[in-house]
Design an enzyme around this catalytic site. Structure first.
Site, PDB file in Angstrom:
ATOM      1  N   GLN A 200      17.418  13.219  -6.420  1.00 10.56           N
ATOM      2  CA  GLN A 200      17.134  12.262  -7.507  1.00 10.56           C
ATOM      3  C   GLN A 200      18.391  11.492  -7.913  1.00 10.56           C
ATOM      4  OE1 GLN A 200      16.255  15.509  -7.618  1.00 10.56           O
ATOM      5  NE2 GLN A 200      14.289  15.809  -8.632  1.00 10.56           N
ATOM      6  N   ASP A 241      15.232  19.086 -19.637  1.00 11.03           N
ATOM      7  CA  ASP A 241      13.817  19.431 -19.523  1.00 11.03           C
ATOM      8  C   ASP A 241      13.354  20.131 -20.784  1.00 11.03           C
ATOM      9  OD1 ASP A 241      14.689  19.264 -16.430  1.00 11.03           O
ATOM     10  OD2 ASP A 241      12.572  18.777 -16.713  1.00 11.03           O
ATOM     11  N   LYS A 252      17.563  20.365 -14.895  1.00  5.02           N
ATOM     12  CA  LYS A 252      17.594  20.421 -13.431  1.00  5.02           C
ATOM     13  C   LYS A 252      18.741  21.309 -12.937  1.00  5.02           C
ATOM     14  CE  LYS A 252      15.364  18.506 -11.418  1.00  5.02           C
ATOM     15  NZ  LYS A 252      14.065  18.790 -10.785  1.00  5.02           N
TER      16      LYS A 252
END
Lengths: 344, 344
Positions: A200, A241, A252
């Site tokens: 990502q 998160d 992450k």
């Protein structure tokens, strides 16, 4: 109509997240971006639900896509009787919200206003699609403006022409932060850790930053500790998160290591996001583990001998002592004092 | 003939490193292993030199290959006059040693005994190939036995049925350590960080360990900090590219971060290798930087948008305060007391 995505990178503009047009919804396929610019074309709300299930879009993308799915359902039911229309819309919302088991509750919140407007429009079917679409865009705007506030607080911590490091994909916050840099003619440099196994950081974050004309360099996930010293990084930042009320950042995998390195080199780490009241302590968090086989491949190519196992914890935990501040839409809070966010 | 590579993994057996046979030298192509088992077939010593230049083999591989190249040169010159033979062998050794600019001095040391034997055999050309090959194997044995000593000292620090973590490819030390585990019926578990951008941890280390029947799991480079706590890792170990006399470990990028995480969780970090007297302090070390484009690809597939930069420092520095011990062929030394290695 006001659009909060103005001057943001290609992949953050609503048309390239999820968009209703000509009785279809198109969703940018983030699984292959930027190597390929491909849209999933959804002919009905079931297609939208399937696209969400298949992870065509991720992070904040599904919350825009779900409302575009409601617009599509309203169009599908345009010639139904009133009762059939109401029943159809209710069922479509239910289908869309249940696309992924882990996000059902958040999806229900995200779809609330569009769902409400869709039901109100039962008596004005001619304008229903247009009006529900307006609400869908308005919801996206609200989401983006909230993260713009977060970005504004974070922006104050970035030295003029400074260097920052990030990892994974902070999405709207990253875009808003870069827009603020551009508006203030602040020529920052960004180092983005690639964020294995899904990349990502290199595929998404670096694309957004480069798209907005800002200097970005990708490094592999074993480099942050060395690079932050070598390149004089001023600040490490990541999205989250979850933030537990006792000040732990769940994000992450890799965030903890970079935060630890930042602490070692006396570089502040700012996490962006809203504290999670439903998680009073870190003990209420279960770290998701995914299929280990995904770790022994990269971009679809096998990296280990047949039979070698992989292990894939998706997230890690950064304790409050390694977190310099939690940057919210209301300001920056100490990780040891998050109750204040919910006061007044 | 004695062979120190007995019971080692496929890729550590001399035939699969570099091997003279039937007037050719075959070298295992470590660039594609284990996805493909391919040998570079060298018909003359120039081919060997080119293979070394092209990085067909790496780490300890070139030091075995260079001596096999001398055997090949001796065979090439077998029917020459004495003067031509000596001249040819000298020139071949020079070519082989200069295959890579950064390893010329180490290559000269590695090739010394084979070169000497090759010159001695000028008067016994019939047995020259056989005798020089014996020396080549003997040199490989000496190298392997030295690392077996290192592995024996490291082995003492591993709890019975314990869990260790490593990264990159410690080559012979890893093989020897696993052989000791097997000989002692010690069922350890190993976590190997993949080591981007070249994946030595997943492609090479994990293959060697699995080949030897030991439990190995690959993780990505952003996971060590989380995994060492979660999985109860007892010890982190790595080989080194250099150990300066003031106790700094210079090794493959990523070592510093893992050592820092190990320190955070109170897990010892043992570096294996011989202190470098030619580097009295860390200030004498220049960290090599390679082509940044290699960072924005994985296994040959592009991972970032066209135009996004990469940055590729090959090594990093772990300070003595994060190093629990330097494991040598003479025992384990404190990083603060490396002079002792050279005493007596």
């Amino acid at each position: 109509m006001f659009r909060a995505d103005k001057n943001l990178a290609f992949m953050l503009r609503y048309e390239n997240v999820a968009w209703y047009e000509n009785e279809k919804v198109k969703i940018l396929d983030r699984r292959v971006y930027p190597n390929e610019i491909r849209y999933e074309i959804c002919n009905n709300h079931q297609d939208v639900s399937k696209a969400l299930k298949d992870m065509v879009t991720q992070s904040g993308g599904p919350y825009i896509a779900v409302n575009m799915g409601v617009v599509l359902a309203v169009n599908e039911a345009k010639n139904f009787s009133d009762d059939e229309y109401i029943d159809y819309v209710d069922k479509a919302v239910d289908t869309l919200c249940h696309s992924r088991p882990t996000t059902v509750e958040n999806m229900k919140k995200a779809v609330f206003n569009c769902h409400k407007k869709a039901l109100e429009m039962v008596s004005d079917r001619k304008n229903a699609v247009e009006e529900v679409l307006k609400v869908a865009i308005d919801e996206a705007n609200k989401k983006y403006l909230r993260y713009e506030k977060v970005a504004k607080y974070l922006y104050k911590k970035i030295p003029k022409n400074g260097t920052i490091m990030t990892q994974c994909f902070g999405e709207t916050v990253v875009g808003m932060l870069m827009r603020l840099c551009n508006e203030n003619n602040n020529r920052i440099k960004v180092f983005s850790a690639e964020t294995r196994p899904y990349f990502q950081g290199s595929r998404l974050t670096a694309s957004v930053i480069q798209d907005m004309g800002i200097d970005v360099t990708v490094i592999t996930d074993n480099m942050p500790g060395y690079v932050m010293k070598k390149k004089g990084v001023d600040l490490f930042t990541s999205a989250v998160d979850a933030i537990t009320m006792d000040g732990h950042v769940v994000n992450k995998i890799g965030t903890f290591q970079i935060a630890l390195c930042a602490n070692y080199w006396n570089i502040p780490y700012f996490a962006t996001g809203i504290p999670n009241k439903e998680h009073p302590t870190i003990e209420t968090i279960k770290i998701e583990e995914r299929d280990g086989d995904f770790v022994t491949q990269a971009m679809g190519i096998k990296t280990a001998m047949e039979g070698v196992k992989g292990y894939y914890p998706s997230f890690d935990i950064t304790p409050p002592k390694l977190v310099s501040g939690i940057v919210t839409d209301k300001g920056i809070y100490s990780p040891y004092n998050l109750e204040d966010y919910f006061e007044e």
